[in-house]
Design an enzyme around this catalytic site. Structure first.
Site, PDB file in Angstrom:
ATOM      1  N   ASN A   1       0.863  -1.173   0.000  1.00 38.74           N
ATOM      2  CA  ASN A   1       0.000   0.000   0.000  1.00 38.74           C
ATOM      3  C   ASN A   1       0.906   1.231   0.000  1.00 38.74           C
ATOM      4  O   ASN A   1       1.486   1.576   1.025  1.00 38.74           O
ATOM      5  CB  ASN A   1      -0.881  -0.037   1.261  1.00 38.74           C
ATOM      6  CG  ASN A   1      -1.710   1.229   1.445  1.00 38.74           C
ATOM      7  OD1 ASN A   1      -1.774   2.072   0.551  1.00 38.74           O
ATOM      8  ND2 ASN A   1      -2.345   1.356   2.609  1.00 38.74           N
TER       9      ASN A   1
ATOM     10  N   LYS B   1       0.136   4.238  -0.261  1.00 35.43           N
ATOM     11  CA  LYS B   1      -0.510   5.404   0.347  1.00 35.43           C
ATOM     12  C   LYS B   1      -0.305   6.646  -0.541  1.00 35.43           C
ATOM     13  O   LYS B   1      -0.211   6.525  -1.749  1.00 35.43           O
ATOM     14  CB  LYS B   1      -0.007   5.613   1.774  1.00 35.43           C
ATOM     15  CG  LYS B   1      -0.149   4.326   2.611  1.00 35.43           C
ATOM     16  CD  LYS B   1       0.012   4.540   4.074  1.00 35.43           C
ATOM     17  CE  LYS B   1      -0.123   3.197   4.795  1.00 35.43           C
ATOM     18  NZ  LYS B   1      -0.077   3.316   6.230  1.00 35.43           N
TER      19      LYS B   1
ATOM     20  N   HIS C   1      -9.587   1.282   5.006  1.00 40.70           N
ATOM     21  CA  HIS C   1      -8.310   1.471   5.701  1.00 40.70           C
ATOM     22  C   HIS C   1      -8.515   2.420   6.891  1.00 40.70           C
ATOM     23  O   HIS C   1      -9.291   3.370   6.796  1.00 40.70           O
ATOM     24  CB  HIS C   1      -7.272   2.036   4.739  1.00 40.70           C
ATOM     25  CG  HIS C   1      -5.888   1.982   5.302  1.00 40.70           C
ATOM     26  ND1 HIS C   1      -5.432   2.905   6.216  1.00 40.70           N
ATOM     27  CD2 HIS C   1      -4.888   1.088   5.125  1.00 40.70           C
ATOM     28  CE1 HIS C   1      -4.190   2.581   6.568  1.00 40.70           C
ATOM     29  NE2 HIS C   1      -3.834   1.486   5.913  1.00 40.70           N
TER      30      HIS C   1
ATOM     31  N   GLU D   1      -6.847   4.770   7.983  1.00 41.68           N
ATOM     32  CA  GLU D   1      -6.599   6.195   7.686  1.00 41.68           C
ATOM     33  C   GLU D   1      -7.818   6.825   7.026  1.00 41.68           C
ATOM     34  O   GLU D   1      -8.108   8.004   7.218  1.00 41.68           O
ATOM     35  CB  GLU D   1      -5.337   6.328   6.807  1.00 41.68           C
ATOM     36  CG  GLU D   1      -4.081   6.052   7.622  1.00 41.68           C
ATOM     37  CD  GLU D   1      -2.918   5.489   6.839  1.00 41.68           C
ATOM     38  OE1 GLU D   1      -2.923   5.550   5.595  1.00 41.68           O
ATOM     39  OE2 GLU D   1      -1.984   4.974   7.486  1.00 41.68           O
TER      40      GLU D   1
ATOM     41  N   GLU E   1      -5.520  -5.019  10.709  1.00 38.77           N
ATOM     42  CA  GLU E   1      -4.508  -3.994  10.938  1.00 38.77           C
ATOM     43  C   GLU E   1      -4.823  -3.242  12.228  1.00 38.77           C
ATOM     44  O   GLU E   1      -5.593  -2.281  12.210  1.00 38.77           O
ATOM     45  CB  GLU E   1      -4.498  -2.981   9.784  1.00 38.77           C
ATOM     46  CG  GLU E   1      -4.242  -3.584   8.424  1.00 38.77           C
ATOM     47  CD  GLU E   1      -3.665  -2.558   7.465  1.00 38.77           C
ATOM     48  OE1 GLU E   1      -2.576  -2.808   6.947  1.00 38.77           O
ATOM     49  OE2 GLU E   1      -4.290  -1.497   7.263  1.00 38.77           O
TER      50      GLU E   1
ATOM     51  N   GLY F   1       2.264   2.297  10.855  1.00 38.33           N
ATOM     52  CA  GLY F   1       3.183   3.421  10.693  1.00 38.33           C
ATOM     53  C   GLY F   1       3.882   3.840  11.976  1.00 38.33           C
ATOM     54  O   GLY F   1       4.476   4.911  12.037  1.00 38.33           O
TER      55      GLY F   1
ATOM     56  N   SER G   1       3.316  -1.923  10.380  1.00 42.23           N
ATOM     57  CA  SER G   1       4.770  -1.921  10.603  1.00 42.23           C
ATOM     58  C   SER G   1       5.446  -3.233  10.214  1.00 42.23           C
ATOM     59  O   SER G   1       6.386  -3.672  10.874  1.00 42.23           O
ATOM     60  CB  SER G   1       5.085  -1.552  12.063  1.00 42.23           C
ATOM     61  OG  SER G   1       4.613  -0.247  12.344  1.00 42.23           O
TER      62      SER G   1
ATOM     63  N   GLY H   1       4.852   1.418   4.621  1.00 42.80           N
ATOM     64  CA  GLY H   1       6.168   2.050   4.453  1.00 42.80           C
ATOM     65  C   GLY H   1       7.192   1.168   3.751  1.00 42.80           C
ATOM     66  O   GLY H   1       7.901   1.629   2.844  1.00 42.80           O
TER      67      GLY H   1
HETATM   68  P1  PGA Z   1       2.720   0.439   7.630  1.00 43.53           P
HETATM   69  O1  PGA Z   1       1.259   0.591   7.021  1.00 43.53           O
HETATM   70  O2  PGA Z   1       3.280  -0.863   7.097  1.00 43.53           O
HETATM   71  O3  PGA Z   1       3.475   1.628   7.153  1.00 43.53           O
HETATM   72  O4  PGA Z   1       2.567   0.382   9.122  1.00 43.53           O
HETATM   73  C1  PGA Z   1       0.428  -0.538   6.865  1.00 43.53           C
HETATM   74  C2  PGA Z   1      -0.902  -0.122   6.312  1.00 43.53           C
HETATM   75  O5  PGA Z   1      -1.372   0.962   6.648  1.00 43.53           O
HETATM   76  O6  PGA Z   1      -1.508  -0.861   5.523  1.00 43.53           O
END
Ligand code: PGA
Length: 256
Positions: A9, A11, A94, A96, A164, A170, A210, A232
Site C-alpha cells: 500500500n 498510500k 483502511h 486512515e 490492521e 506506521g 509496521s 512504508g
Molecule cells: P505500515 O502501514 O506498514 O506503514 O505500518 C500498513 C498499512 O497501513 O496498511
C-alpha cells in the site's frame, strides 16, 4: 489451498515518475518469486502507467480506495467502473480513511458492495485503536466492524481481509505473531457464524502494521496469517522483495 499474498500500500506517496522508477526496480525480482500473490497499490494517478509497466509480469494491481457510486456529479471521486478497467484489487476501509475521512461502517459496506458488483477484489481493513486495545475491546470492535462492513452481502467471493491494529500502523510497533493469530481466530469464527465454515476456511487474512523485512517471518510462520498488507516498507524495492521472498519460502508447506 489459500495462496499467500503480499500487498504493498503505497498510500499518498510517489509521483508518476517515482512510481515508474519503483516498479522498474522491483519488477524483475518480484517476477522470480513463485507461490505468492504480489500486489502493488499505487496512487490513483499512477494506475494506468503502472498497469502498462507490469504487463506480462506476475505482479497484480490494486487501488487504495473508491467511491461507491458508478458515475455522476461527484467531483474528485473515482468510481468502481473506472477501477475495474485498470486493476484487480481495491483496499477498502483502511483505518486512515476511517480516521481522516470519516468513513463509517455504513460507507465501508457501500464501497464493498460497489466493488464486488463490478468484480473488483476488495481488501477489507479492520482493526482496533490503541485505547480500544488497552480497554480489552479488540474482540468487540473487530466483531462490530465485520458485521457492519459485511451487512447484507451474500457472497464474499474474492474478498480478502487485512487485520490492521491501528496502533501498529506506521508506528514501528508491530503486533506479535501470537496476538495477530488470536484475533484472526476471532475473525474466522465471525465469518463462519455470518456465512459458514467453508467460507471461513477459504478466506485469506493478512496482517498489516509496521511489517518489515525483519519481522515478516514472525507473521507468515503462523499458519492463520496468509500474508501482509505492507505500507512504508513497500516503498523500498529491496525490502519489499525480501518480504515477498521470505513469505514464499516460509509458506511453502504451511496451512491453516
Ligand atoms: P505500515 O502501514 O506498514 O506503514 O505500518 C500498513 C498499512 O497501513 O496498511
Amino acid at each position: 489451498m489459500r495462496v499467500p499474498m503480499i500487498a504493498g500500500n503505497w498510500k499518498m506517496n510517489t509521483t508518476v515518475g517515482e512510481a515508474t522508477e519503483l516498479v522498474k526496480a522491483m519488477r524483475a525480482g518480484l517476477d522470480q518469486i513463485a507461490n505468492v500473490d504480489k500486489v502493488i497499490c499505487p496512487p490513483f494517478i499512477s494506475l494506468a502507467v503502472v498497469k502498462e509497466l507490469i504487463r506480462g509480469s506476475s505482479i497484480r494491481l490494486g487501488a487504495q480506495n473508491l467511491y461507491f457510486e458508478e458515475k455522476g456529479a461527484y467531483t474528485g471521486e473515482i468510481s468502481p467502473l473506472m477501477l475495474a478497467d485498470l486493476c484487480e484489487f481495491v483496499i477498502i476501509g483502511h483505518s486512515e480513511r476511517r480516521q481522516y475521512f470519516n468513513e463509517t461502517g455504513e460507507i465501508v459496506n457501500k464501497k464493498l458492495r460497489a466493488a464486488l458488483k463490478v468484480g473488483l477484489k476488495p481488501i477489507l481493513c479492520i482493526g482496533e485503536k490503541l485505547e480500544e486495545n488497552e480497554a480489552r475491546r479488540t474482540e468487540e470492535v473487530v466483531t462490530e466492524q465485520l458485521e457492519s462492513s459485511l451487512a447484507g452481502i451474500d457472497s464474499l467471493d474474492g474478498l480478502i481481509i487485512a487485520y490492521e491494529p491501528v496502533w501498529a500502523i506506521g508506528t514501528g510497533k508491530a503486533a506479535t505473531g501470537r496476538q495477530v493469530s488470536e484475533t484472526i481466530g476471532l475473525i474466522l469464527y465471525n465469518i463462519a457464524q455470518l456465512y459458514d465454515e467453508e467460507v471461513a476456511q477459504q478466506m485469506r487474512i493478512l496482517y498489516g502494521g509496521s511489517v518489515t523485512a525483519d519481522n515478516i517471518a514472525e507473521f507468515v510462520q503462523q499458519s492463520e496469517i496468509d500474508g501482509a498488507l505492507v505500507g512504508g516498507a513497500s516503498l523500498k524495492a529491496n525490502e519489499f522483495l525480501s518480504i515477498v521472498r521470505q513469505t514464499s519460502e516460509i509458506k511453502g508447506h504451511l496451512s491453516r
